[in-house]
Design an enzyme around this catalytic site. Structure first.
Site, short mmCIF file in Angstrom:
data_model
loop_
_atom_site.label_atom_id
_atom_site.label_comp_id
_atom_site.label_asym_id
_atom_site.label_seq_id
_atom_site.Cartn_x
_atom_site.Cartn_y
_atom_site.Cartn_z
N GLY A 19 0.81 -1.22 0.00
CA GLY A 19 0.00 0.00 0.00
C GLY A 19 0.83 1.26 0.00
O GLY A 19 0.35 2.33 0.38
N LEU A 56 -0.70 4.40 -2.11
CA LEU A 56 -1.87 5.03 -1.49
C LEU A 56 -1.49 5.68 -0.17
O LEU A 56 -1.81 6.85 0.08
CB LEU A 56 -2.97 3.99 -1.26
CG LEU A 56 -4.22 4.51 -0.56
CD1 LEU A 56 -4.87 5.63 -1.36
CD2 LEU A 56 -5.22 3.39 -0.31
N CYS A 57 -0.78 4.95 0.68
CA CYS A 57 -0.40 5.50 1.99
C CYS A 57 0.54 6.69 1.84
O CYS A 57 0.42 7.69 2.54
CB CYS A 57 0.25 4.42 2.85
SG CYS A 57 -0.84 3.04 3.28
N GLY A 58 1.47 6.58 0.90
CA GLY A 58 2.43 7.67 0.68
C GLY A 58 1.76 8.93 0.18
O GLY A 58 2.05 10.04 0.64
N ALA A 65 -0.27 10.42 3.04
CA ALA A 65 0.60 11.05 4.04
C ALA A 65 1.07 12.41 3.55
O ALA A 65 1.10 13.39 4.31
CB ALA A 65 1.78 10.14 4.35
#
Length: 310
Positions: free
Chosen positions: A150, A153-155, A158
């Site tokens: 992920g 998406l997570c990056g 964030a």
């Protein structure tokens, strides 16, 4: 709470899921909702479900400067030159191993999840300033707790949260609130788009990546889909967005939906090693160091031996 019925709000990514639920919830409060969709048919279907006169579908692609500008002109004319709220919900999900994801795929996700959001904010802030309008940005618990496969998406989420923090501080002296929504597990049609097509995705990787990550990615996807399908309905996120737009003192962050608070809190309490094991186990991946590499080596050796024996 401020008076909701007199407010005009733009909601991006309103075709389905959280955006759709939000547009309908705000319209139910009597707000003048501009629901941005990429397809006219999606906007028409959404408008048919809202109270007459409360929801206006508009076309907008957050990755197109021309599309954003055209939408801004239409809303400026329809809303008497001002907006009371902007809900940045448009987004895409991309999953896969960092080693194998094409850079064009990564860039495309960031264009929607980060740069497109900033483009919309810059375009519509002039309409928000006169009314001291509010901005509500859709983040993710993934901005706090990254999961394997992920990273994109997570990056991007964030990074968007960091943008949002800077924006909140810059707009504070000018009297504009900025809130971040962190959904946890939410059951929406986006689950199928983000986590579906596993075999097709794996088939597009280099052969070595298929060997290294194929089995783990299938396990990850099965667990992730199960968690999302057992998640909260998108309406719980819509309620948090309504609060952020109308409360006298909105929160800077809202953790909403199944597991959202726990997942946001864990990175603050646990050391990385323990948190890594929890994440790997939760998603059905090996928690010991190196077993997948050994399995791949054995598989390669077996394939080579079979080829020599033919």
């Amino acid at each position: 709470m401020t008076r909701a019925a007199s407010k005009s709000v733009l909601v991006t990514g309103a075709s389905s899921g959280i955006g759709r639920a939000t547009a309908l919830r705000l319209a139910a409060e009597g707000m003048q909702v501009f629901a941005a969709c990429r397809k006219a048919s999606d906007g028409e279907a959404l408008a048919s479900e809202a109270k007459p006169g409360t929801l206006t579908p508009v076309l907008m692609d957050v990755t197109s400067a021309d599309s954003i500008a055209a939408c801004r002109e239409r809303i400026a004319a329809a809303a008497d030159g001002g907006l009371d709220g902007l809900v940045n919900n448009a987004g895409v999900g991309t999953s896969g191993p960092m080693e194998a994801l094409p850079l064009d795929t990564v860039r495309a996700a960031f264009e929607v999840n980060l740069f497109g959001q900033l483009a919309v904010i810059q375009a519509f802030l002039p309409l928000l300033h006169p009314r001291r309008g509010r901005i509500v940005n859709l983040g993710s618990v993934g901005a706090r707790i990254t999961i394997p496969f992920g990273g994109v998406l997570c990056g991007s989420k964030a990074a968007f949260e960091s943008f949002s923090d800077a924006l909140r501080l810059e707009l504070h002296p000018l009297g504009l609130h900025v809130s971040i929504i962190r959904p946890g597990s939410i059951h929406t049609p986006a689950v199928a788009k983000t986590l579906g097509g596993v075999d097709e995705a794996i088939a597009g990787w280099p052969e070595a990546a298929r060997t290294r990550y194929g089995a783990m990615f299938r396990s990850f996807t099965a667990r992730a889909v199960a968690r999302e399908e057992a998640g909260s309905p998108p309406e719980v996120v819509a309620e948090a967005i309504l609060h952020a737009l109308t409360a006298a003192t909105p929160r800077t962050r809202y953790a909403v939906g199944k597991d959202a608070r726990a997942l946001s809190l864990l990175p603050r309490l646990l050391p990385d090693g323990l948190l890594d094991r929890i994440r790997l186990k939760m998603l059905g991946l090996p928690t010991a160091f190196g077993p997948a590499a050994r399995s791949g080596e054995e598989e390669t050796a077996a394939s080579g031996g079979a080829a020599m024996g033919r």
